[in-house]
Design a protein around this motif. Structure first.
Motif, PDB file in Angstrom:
ATOM      1  N   PHE A 166      61.687  -0.312 -19.135  1.00 14.12           N
ATOM      2  CA  PHE A 166      62.393   0.189 -17.959  1.00 14.12           C
ATOM      3  C   PHE A 166      62.931  -0.968 -17.114  1.00 14.12           C
ATOM      4  O   PHE A 166      63.837  -0.704 -16.159  1.00 14.12           O
ATOM      5  CB  PHE A 166      61.571   1.138 -17.083  1.00 14.12           C
ATOM      6  CG  PHE A 166      60.750   2.208 -17.985  1.00 14.12           C
ATOM      7  CD1 PHE A 166      61.674   3.096 -19.120  1.00 14.12           C
ATOM      8  CD2 PHE A 166      59.268   2.530 -17.945  1.00 14.12           C
ATOM      9  CE1 PHE A 166      61.018   4.047 -19.467  1.00 14.12           C
ATOM     10  CE2 PHE A 166      58.848   3.365 -18.596  1.00 14.12           C
ATOM     11  CZ  PHE A 166      59.517   4.152 -19.392  1.00 14.12           C
ATOM     12  N   GLY A 167      62.554  -2.106 -17.282  1.00 12.60           N
ATOM     13  CA  GLY A 167      63.183  -3.195 -16.452  1.00 12.60           C
ATOM     14  C   GLY A 167      62.280  -3.311 -15.164  1.00 12.60           C
ATOM     15  O   GLY A 167      61.603  -2.746 -14.790  1.00 12.60           O
ATOM     16  N   GLU A 181      66.711  -5.971 -16.857  1.00 13.67           N
ATOM     17  CA  GLU A 181      67.337  -4.632 -16.955  1.00 13.67           C
ATOM     18  C   GLU A 181      66.510  -3.789 -18.214  1.00 13.67           C
ATOM     19  O   GLU A 181      66.381  -2.651 -17.910  1.00 13.67           O
ATOM     20  CB  GLU A 181      68.571  -4.626 -17.722  1.00 13.67           C
ATOM     21  CG  GLU A 181      68.847  -5.476 -19.157  1.00 13.67           C
ATOM     22  CD  GLU A 181      70.071  -5.271 -19.786  1.00 13.67           C
ATOM     23  OE1 GLU A 181      71.149  -4.715 -18.848  1.00 13.67           O
ATOM     24  OE2 GLU A 181      70.374  -5.712 -20.733  1.00 13.67           O
ATOM     25  N   ARG A 185      67.972   0.015 -20.625  1.00 14.37           N
ATOM     26  CA  ARG A 185      69.281  -0.102 -20.145  1.00 14.37           C
ATOM     27  C   ARG A 185      70.174  -1.047 -21.189  1.00 14.37           C
ATOM     28  O   ARG A 185      71.461  -0.941 -21.119  1.00 14.37           O
ATOM     29  CB  ARG A 185      69.354  -0.879 -18.753  1.00 14.37           C
ATOM     30  CG  ARG A 185      68.911   0.073 -17.673  1.00 14.37           C
ATOM     31  CD  ARG A 185      68.268  -0.544 -16.579  1.00 14.37           C
ATOM     32  NE  ARG A 185      69.312  -1.360 -15.752  1.00 14.37           N
ATOM     33  CZ  ARG A 185      69.384  -2.221 -14.937  1.00 14.37           C
ATOM     34  NH1 ARG A 185      67.993  -2.492 -14.207  1.00 14.37           N
ATOM     35  NH2 ARG A 185      70.253  -2.920 -14.301  1.00 14.37           N
ATOM     36  N   ASP A 188      72.105   0.791 -23.504  1.00 12.26           N
ATOM     37  CA  ASP A 188      73.105   1.982 -22.702  1.00 12.26           C
ATOM     38  C   ASP A 188      74.416   2.063 -23.512  1.00 12.26           C
ATOM     39  O   ASP A 188      74.904   1.111 -24.119  1.00 12.26           O
ATOM     40  CB  ASP A 188      73.405   1.478 -21.414  1.00 12.26           C
ATOM     41  CG  ASP A 188      74.173   2.473 -20.666  1.00 12.26           C
ATOM     42  OD1 ASP A 188      73.763   3.720 -21.048  1.00 12.26           O
ATOM     43  OD2 ASP A 188      74.972   2.156 -19.930  1.00 12.26           O
ATOM     44  N   GLN A 215      67.838  11.042 -18.594  1.00 10.05           N
ATOM     45  CA  GLN A 215      68.496   9.852 -19.376  1.00 10.05           C
ATOM     46  C   GLN A 215      68.635   8.944 -17.879  1.00 10.05           C
ATOM     47  O   GLN A 215      69.854   8.639 -17.679  1.00 10.05           O
ATOM     48  CB  GLN A 215      69.732  10.419 -19.610  1.00 10.05           C
ATOM     49  CG  GLN A 215      69.784  11.072 -21.141  1.00 10.05           C
ATOM     50  CD  GLN A 215      69.792   9.929 -21.942  1.00 10.05           C
ATOM     51  OE1 GLN A 215      70.775   9.539 -22.409  1.00 10.05           O
ATOM     52  NE2 GLN A 215      68.661   9.693 -22.864  1.00 10.05           N
ATOM     53  N   GLU A 216      67.734   8.654 -17.215  1.00 10.89           N
ATOM     54  CA  GLU A 216      67.650   7.495 -16.261  1.00 10.89           C
ATOM     55  C   GLU A 216      66.373   7.001 -16.352  1.00 10.89           C
ATOM     56  O   GLU A 216      65.203   7.460 -16.468  1.00 10.89           O
ATOM     57  CB  GLU A 216      67.916   8.278 -15.057  1.00 10.89           C
ATOM     58  CG  GLU A 216      66.733   9.286 -14.516  1.00 10.89           C
ATOM     59  CD  GLU A 216      66.958   9.923 -13.174  1.00 10.89           C
ATOM     60  OE1 GLU A 216      68.122  10.166 -12.787  1.00 10.89           O
ATOM     61  OE2 GLU A 216      66.104  10.220 -12.604  1.00 10.89           O
ATOM     62  N   VAL A 217      66.409   5.555 -15.765  1.00  8.68           N
ATOM     63  CA  VAL A 217      65.249   4.870 -15.653  1.00  8.68           C
ATOM     64  C   VAL A 217      65.048   4.317 -14.074  1.00  8.68           C
ATOM     65  O   VAL A 217      65.972   3.933 -13.376  1.00  8.68           O
ATOM     66  CB  VAL A 217      65.070   3.484 -16.411  1.00  8.68           C
ATOM     67  CG1 VAL A 217      65.237   4.042 -17.923  1.00  8.68           C
ATOM     68  CG2 VAL A 217      66.486   2.654 -15.963  1.00  8.68           C
ATOM     69  N   PRO A 219      63.667   1.084 -12.353  1.00  4.21           N
ATOM     70  CA  PRO A 219      62.947  -0.252 -12.938  1.00  4.21           C
ATOM     71  C   PRO A 219      61.644  -0.369 -11.888  1.00  4.21           C
ATOM     72  O   PRO A 219      61.716  -0.030 -10.776  1.00  4.21           O
ATOM     73  CB  PRO A 219      63.967  -1.321 -12.211  1.00  4.21           C
ATOM     74  CG  PRO A 219      65.298  -0.577 -12.405  1.00  4.21           C
ATOM     75  CD  PRO A 219      65.010   0.779 -12.190  1.00  4.21           C
ATOM     76  N   ILE A 226      68.683   4.541 -12.456  1.00  5.89           N
ATOM     77  CA  ILE A 226      69.808   4.223 -12.833  1.00  5.89           C
ATOM     78  C   ILE A 226      70.103   4.986 -14.063  1.00  5.89           C
ATOM     79  O   ILE A 226      69.156   5.131 -15.040  1.00  5.89           O
ATOM     80  CB  ILE A 226      69.766   2.676 -13.175  1.00  5.89           C
ATOM     81  CG1 ILE A 226      69.215   1.821 -12.018  1.00  5.89           C
ATOM     82  CG2 ILE A 226      70.981   2.192 -13.890  1.00  5.89           C
ATOM     83  CD1 ILE A 226      68.873   0.532 -12.318  1.00  5.89           C
ATOM     84  N   LYS A 227      71.243   5.639 -14.228  1.00 10.39           N
ATOM     85  CA  LYS A 227      71.561   6.374 -15.274  1.00 10.39           C
ATOM     86  C   LYS A 227      71.833   5.654 -16.599  1.00 10.39           C
ATOM     87  O   LYS A 227      72.354   4.480 -16.599  1.00 10.39           O
ATOM     88  CB  LYS A 227      72.673   7.288 -15.006  1.00 10.39           C
ATOM     89  CG  LYS A 227      72.612   8.373 -14.213  1.00 10.39           C
ATOM     90  CD  LYS A 227      71.771   9.557 -14.839  1.00 10.39           C
ATOM     91  CE  LYS A 227      71.809  10.884 -13.985  1.00 10.39           C
ATOM     92  NZ  LYS A 227      70.947  11.892 -14.636  1.00 10.39           N
ATOM     93  N   VAL A 228      71.416   6.255 -17.671  1.00  8.79           N
ATOM     94  CA  VAL A 228      71.601   5.486 -18.984  1.00  8.79           C
ATOM     95  C   VAL A 228      71.866   6.560 -20.131  1.00  8.79           C
ATOM     96  O   VAL A 228      71.697   7.788 -19.605  1.00  8.79           O
ATOM     97  CB  VAL A 228      70.308   4.790 -19.568  1.00  8.79           C
ATOM     98  CG1 VAL A 228      69.928   3.503 -18.554  1.00  8.79           C
ATOM     99  CG2 VAL A 228      69.098   5.761 -19.710  1.00  8.79           C
TER     100      VAL A 228
END
Length: 441
Positions: A166-167, A181, A185, A188, A215-217, A219, A226-228
């Motif tokens: 996930f970063g 990242e 990510r 992506d 669809q998000e992580v 960190p 953060i959208k991925v």
């Protein structure tokens, strides 16, 4: 499905073989990127293609010039050897290689799945090619020009796995001197392969489930999601429903990943894949073993029918990885020879006819010496295996009055495999009585 592009002259000289290979290759390779031609044809190559040159001759030969040209000589256009050689020569570095109907059906289904974004769970024993299948799905998908990130969940330290997936932010933990990242990510827009997903710690499974659903992580060290945009393929060499029942894998994550399951069978159950895989591995490794006709090209020893029969009869507990070991070993043992013969085949574990050491009620004879015992002369593993198999085959043929079809059924193998095995026995100098083989089917 694209058709092979060949000239009329090439079709006239090599049409039967190319038609057989074309029916398989069009579903596995980009055949438009291959220039097929007769060996005598010296016209200019089509741009941005790799070339396969074909010739007819009494002895099968292979050679490779650089990465873009492979030359084959084959004797029988309807034989297994010619088809296996051609499929191996056609394959690019990232292409899958298959000829068995079971495997081809899996790849045909995978190509249909590639057009969608639904998660795929690839099941199968270790060494069966799950990552190869995953890369095939990515390469045939609209995401092909975006990243393909493969993560082995068993190979990363558990303490670092969350950060690597996930970063993390700079300073989020001791040693985090810079932000990262993470794999999700990094993938992506493309495909994320989660290999050996059963090894993922329970503590991370809930976080992965949320990341896949939303669809998000988030960190480590951050409070902002953060959208991925990631397509997920997971691979497992253990039975995940069993892991769920045992409490080692979350049921909700399993159902999230198991939208469309694919299964790769053990290599012993898709025996028609063995010969093309063996030739492809020989092409890949021959140059590294010191084989080579000249600095600009390298000759590749071809497997004899007897050697291919030995490969088909092995049980392959290590699957494709074991096959690669055997091929590399055979290349080393056959240095200076033009062919790989049965005496060059040495398995990772004692070889036996598939499934059981007792066939048709016949005992296969004495086992090889235990580890540490001396084995020399005629007691070498290959000799022991050949003679014990030969005895079982000859005794069964005699009991069946020389009828090969009945004998093959009694042995639990196909008639074609029996013919290959008889050829192997003759090449190895094992005498077969005329009464044993008869002439009937």
């Amino acid at each position: 499905m694209a058709a092979l592009e060949i000239t009329n002259e090439t079709a006239r000289l090599h049409g039967p073989l190319l038609q057989r290979a074309g029916a398989i290759a069009a579903s596995l390779f980009d055949v438009e990127a291959i220039d097929f031609r007769d060996f005598a044809d010296r016209t200019s190559l089509r741009p941005r293609t790799r070339c396969v040159r074909l010739a007819r001759g009494p002895v099968a030969t292979m050679s490779r010039e650089g990465a873009g040209m492979t030359s084959l000589t084959y004797a029988d256009p309807v034989g297994e050897t010619a088809l296996a050689m051609l499929l191996a020569a056609m394959a690019g570095p990232e292409d899958p290689i298959a000829a068995d109907p079971e495997s081809l059906s899996v790849f045909a289904l995978a190509e249909r799945l590639a057009a969608s974004d639904i998660p795929v769970l690839v099941n199968g024993p270790t060494g069966t090619g799950k990552e190869v299948l995953s890369r095939f799905i990515h390469a045939r998908s609209p995401r092909r020009d975006r990243p393909f990130i493969a993560v082995n969940c068993a190979a990363m330290p558990e303490t670092m796995l969350e950060a690597m997936l996930f970063g993390h932010q700079k300073g989020a933990f001791t040693g985090a001197t810079a932000a990262s990242e993470g794999f999700m990510r990094a993938a992506d827009g493309g495909t994320l392969l989660l290999d050996e997903i059963a090894e993922l710690p329970l503590s991370l499974q809930a976080k992965l489930l949320r990341a896949l659903q939303e669809q998000e992580v988030v960190p480590i060290g951050s409070t902002r999601a953060i959208k991925v945009d990631v397509r997920v393929i997971a691979c497992a060499n253990r039975d995940l429903p069993t892991e769920v029942a045992a409490g080692r894998f979350r049921a909700d994550l399993f159902y999230r990943l198991n939208v469309f399951p694919l299964e790769l069978r053990p290599l012993r159950e898709r025996s028609d894949d063995i010969a093309p895989l063996a030739f492809a591995m020989a092409l890949r490794h021959a140059g590294r073993m010191g084989a080579g006709a000249s600095p600009g090209s390298r000759g590749v020893p071809c497997f004899t029918e007897g050697a291919l029969a030995m490969l088909r009869l092995h049980s392959w507990p290590g699957n494709v990885r074991e096959l690669e070991n055997v091929v590399r070993r055979a290349l080393l043992l056959s240095l200076g020879a033009k062919q790989i013969a049965p005496e060059h085949i040495v398995f990772d574990s004692p070889a036996r006819l598939v499934g059981t050491p007792v066939i048709g009620g016949l005992d296969m004879g004495p086992l090889p010496a235990a580890p540490g015992e001396a084995i020399d002369g005629d007691r070498k593993l290959a000799s022991i295996v050949q003679h014990s198999e030969a005895r079982a085959i000859v005794e069964t043929l005699e009991a069946c009055g020389g009828n090969r079809l009945r004998a093959a059924r009694e042995l639990g193998i196909s008639e074609r495999t029996l013919r290959y095995r008889l050829a192997s026995m003759r090449e190895a100098g094992i005498e077969i009585g005329r009464a044993a083989i008869g002439g009937g089917r």
